[in-house]
Design a protein around this motif. Structure first.
Motif: not given
Length: 229
Positions: A141-145
């Protein structure tokens, strides 16, 4: 379809293109960040895409969200984006979840075999739940801040969550995950730009297309390169 992805194959090779075509990616949250992420994932040749969002398109989305046009107002984002993706690649498998991601919908959304999840959710509690669920299920998973209240897309960076800084959302996310003994293990896209203070008495956060769009493309780039590795 060979002509559609001939430039992609010229860059990554036929073997690389097959890897993408055999991959499955979920994009959760289809706003200013997520809509550009899913566009890039679709145009890269990924064969299966899962999209998740509960919202309809509003006039206030037009300044920054890819599916938002006057002609698409009041339509569900999932419907507009699914149609757009299949117009790009008619052989693409698109699965829509026109709902909010939360603890109640998580199992259904993450039940499909997934090679990667892109988190573009605004809600911090839902974001935390998604990240914890992906880590538990061993789904990358990669997450946007935060992308609001910023003007400089050149200040966006990609790093493991433990190395993020400046961004208030990243700081809150780290604090909450530390309570769960999660300190690292997934990447985030965050900005080194200090968020601008809202103008006057306007409480609503502002956003302009260049920053969320760039964040979305960075998210997609990390995913594509990992799928090709």
């Amino acid at each position: 379809m060979k002509e559609v992805f001939c430039k992609t194959a010229a860059l990554v090779g036929n073997e690389g293109l097959v890897k993408l075509q055999q991959s499955s990616v979920a994009i959760i949250g289809l706003g200013g960040v997520g809509s550009y992420a899913v566009e890039a994932i679709g145009r890269s040749g990924v064969g299966t895409i899962i999209i998740v969002d509960a919202d309809r398109i509003e006039a206030s989305n037009i300044n920054r969200q890819l599916p938002a046009l006057h002609s698409t107002l009041d339509q569900y984002k999932t419907d507009v984006i699914a149609a757009r993706l299949q117009d790009i690649n008619p052989q693409l498998k698109v699965y829509k979840h026109t709902c909010r991601y939360n603890h109640q919908t998580s199992d259904q959304i993450l039940s499909t075999k997934l090679d990667y999840v892109i988190d573009a959710i605004d809600s911090l509690p839902d974001k935390i739940h998604l990240i914890k669920s992906c880590l538990h299920k061993n789904i990358p998973v990669i997450s946007s801040m935060g992308a609001a209240q910023r003007l400089d897309p050149g200040m966006l960076k990609v790093a493991d969550i433990k190395d993020s800084k400046v961004c208030p959302m990243a700081r809150r996310l780290r604090r909450e995950l530390h309570k769960e003994n999660i300190y690292s293990g997934f990447k985030v896209v965050f900005s080194l730009e200090q968020p601008l203070k809202p103008d006057g008495e306007i409480a609503e956060l502002g956003s302009i297309v260049t920053v969320p769009a760039t964040a979305g493309l960075l998210l997609a780039s990390v995913v594509i390169n990992n799928l090709l590795a």
